[in-house]
Design a protein around this motif. Sequence first.
Motif, PDB file in Angstrom:
ATOM      1  N   LEU A   1      -5.309   9.956 -11.287  1.00 55.88           N
ATOM      2  CA  LEU A   1      -4.713   8.677 -11.661  1.00 55.88           C
ATOM      3  C   LEU A   1      -3.187   8.767 -11.691  1.00 55.88           C
ATOM      4  O   LEU A   1      -2.489   7.808 -11.359  1.00 55.88           O
ATOM      5  N   ALA A   2      -2.686   9.937 -12.089  1.00 59.48           N
ATOM      6  CA  ALA A   2      -1.237  10.139 -12.046  1.00 59.48           C
ATOM      7  C   ALA A   2      -0.744   9.997 -10.605  1.00 59.48           C
ATOM      8  O   ALA A   2       0.307   9.399 -10.344  1.00 59.48           O
ATOM      9  N   PHE A   3      -1.540  10.535  -9.694  1.00 63.96           N
ATOM     10  CA  PHE A   3      -1.192  10.386  -8.281  1.00 63.96           C
ATOM     11  C   PHE A   3      -1.142   8.908  -7.895  1.00 63.96           C
ATOM     12  O   PHE A   3      -0.231   8.473  -7.186  1.00 63.96           O
ATOM     13  N   ASP A   4      -2.103   8.165  -8.386  1.00 59.25           N
ATOM     14  CA  ASP A   4      -2.115   6.725  -8.096  1.00 59.25           C
ATOM     15  C   ASP A   4      -0.846   6.038  -8.581  1.00 59.25           C
ATOM     16  O   ASP A   4      -0.308   5.165  -7.899  1.00 59.25           O
ATOM     17  N   VAL A   5      -0.395   6.409  -9.764  1.00 66.01           N
ATOM     18  CA  VAL A   5       0.822   5.796 -10.305  1.00 66.01           C
ATOM     19  C   VAL A   5       2.006   6.122  -9.392  1.00 66.01           C
ATOM     20  O   VAL A   5       2.811   5.244  -9.052  1.00 66.01           O
ATOM     21  N   THR A   6       2.100   7.362  -8.979  1.00 62.73           N
ATOM     22  CA  THR A   6       3.174   7.747  -8.072  1.00 62.73           C
ATOM     23  C   THR A   6       3.059   6.974  -6.756  1.00 62.73           C
ATOM     24  O   THR A   6       4.057   6.490  -6.208  1.00 62.73           O
ATOM     25  N   TRP A   7       1.826   6.865  -6.303  1.00 61.95           N
ATOM     26  CA  TRP A   7       1.567   6.133  -5.062  1.00 61.95           C
ATOM     27  C   TRP A   7       2.077   4.692  -5.177  1.00 61.95           C
ATOM     28  O   TRP A   7       2.743   4.172  -4.276  1.00 61.95           O
ATOM     29  N   MET A   8       1.798   4.077  -6.309  1.00 64.70           N
ATOM     30  CA  MET A   8       2.232   2.686  -6.486  1.00 64.70           C
ATOM     31  C   MET A   8       3.755   2.562  -6.547  1.00 64.70           C
ATOM     32  O   MET A   8       4.325   1.599  -6.040  1.00 64.70           O
ATOM     33  N   ALA A   9       4.383   3.557  -7.147  1.00 60.66           N
ATOM     34  CA  ALA A   9       5.849   3.542  -7.184  1.00 60.66           C
ATOM     35  C   ALA A   9       6.413   3.675  -5.771  1.00 60.66           C
ATOM     36  O   ALA A   9       7.373   3.004  -5.400  1.00 60.66           O
ATOM     37  N   ALA A  10       5.787   4.535  -4.974  1.00 62.75           N
ATOM     38  CA  ALA A  10       6.248   4.724  -3.599  1.00 62.75           C
ATOM     39  C   ALA A  10       6.025   3.456  -2.777  1.00 62.75           C
ATOM     40  O   ALA A  10       6.842   3.093  -1.925  1.00 62.75           O
TER      41      ALA A  10
END
Lengths: 251, 251
Positions: free
Chosen positions: B133-142
């Motif tokens: 899920l942390a990856f998802d958050v980073t993904w959304m920021a990108a």
Amino acid sequence: MEMQSAAKGGKISCSNCPLRSNSHFREFTPEELAFISRFKTGELTINQGSTLLMEGARSAHLYTILSGWAFRSKALEDGRRQILNYALPGDLIGLQGSLLGEMQHTVEALTPLRVCVFDRNRLGEIWERFGSLAFDVTWMAAREERILDEHLLSIGRRSASERAAYLLAFLQQRIDKLQNLTKVDRVLPLTQAHVADTLGLSLVHTNKTLRKLAQGGLIRWLGSRCEVLDIEGLCKVAGWGDTTPVSRPFL
Amino acid sequence: MEMQSAAKGGKISCSNCPLRSNSHFREFTPEELAFISRFKTGELTINQGSTLLMEGARSAHLYTILSGWAFRSKALEDGRRQILNYALPGDLIGLQGSLLGEMQHTVEALTPLRVCVFDRNRLGEIWERFGSLAFDVTWMAAREERILDEHLLSIGRRSASERAAYLLAFLQQRIDKLQNLTKVDRVLPLTQAHVADTLGLSLVHTNKTLRKLAQGGLIRWLGSRCEVLDIEGLCKVAGWGDTTPVSRPFL
DNA sequence: CGGGCCCTTGAATTCTCTCAAACAATGTGG
DNA sequence: CCACATTGTTTGAGAGAATTCAAGGGCCCG
């Protein structure tokens, strides 16, 4: 498009990373440093003017800048170009492409560049195994987003003089924070064409605008480089104040 | 600045989240859903025109939009305003402020809004305990960063007509991807003042530009709303093609 | 010395803004 | 129900900003 000069240097341990000596970067634990070290695959030197990452490509790598300047840009089909942001030591390059697939912007070396190389395939390990560093990556993405927000406000709503003043103040302030690093020149390595493509203005009009700032004693233009004489004056013209946090992470 | 209407709804489990029925959002594991559910503190309904997050504030919350539209904006001291981006169902709001401290942009409801509320203090748990899920958050920021890159190119280098065409095509394409969600209107809920503040143009000139697009049969203006008649025509005018990935995460 | 890159300048043109006014639709209080 | 205010859109005209076109100068390097 020139060739990338690939002078691969030795794999220096991250615990000796020269960036760590700068007070604006955060402290890392020994475990964090060990993890990053394993993640790092090498170093690379890039010629000025070379393209590090290209719009449309899928790079196998991402990079952290050790020294020098780069810039990100996008172009329309007919050649009109927009510079999106600049990358300085400590900045991560290519994250967007690594996460979302193909690169949608180009990254070019503005000066000779020294970078630290990471492998895109192993990027996921950060989130799987090292939450504190994964947080840092997210943090850096959010920081870039905030910078882009400011640029967007600038290009959309500031006049030519205000825009130019904002850009130069912004870049100078970024340099100033890297001051105690070796080899960081206190001069902005830009041509007026770069400024024009960053501000969304024509070259001619950019020239006249910069000239006014120079006449006001705020900057001095030195030919492919710009010396900021009065950053506070620039901030005043732009109606801008720096709000960047003091401590920041990097990889 | 109106008051936030705080009609708090029941805490619905994320496994029943209406967003999950849309094919453009990724699938989640039961463990992920359970974790997000614990992380969620409630739901909130916001009036049209209300300010959800304010420039300069430190909000205790961040939000995911369940239904409705919002927009992010920044303003200069004299009132000039730039709209940075729009937020639609599935979009995370307030991440930047949560990670970097104080908000540096305002988020306002463009339509009546229903959001899912998360607690800023507990945000860090995602990186500590749930890498995917942390990856998802980073993904959304990108993803947000990529969108801002495109806007920057647009405002910096496209003509007024091209800019307007790009904006409307971009927004329509975002709606289209949410199509099988209930209550997603196929009409853009904008006034011409919003368009002007997004494009970095004056209201008068925006009006004349939109009028041309309408005369060309590309859009129809309905008063505080815009119907896109020919999205491909808009893309052609703008010289733009959508490149958004098919599957995306959310919280 | 020639070529390339960078900066500079003037002039005409085009684009965009501001100012000013007016109209339609909507909602409110009397 | 009407008078009135508010918001959103429309239009014209003049002023201002920025662009393009064109040309020239300085500098460095092979």
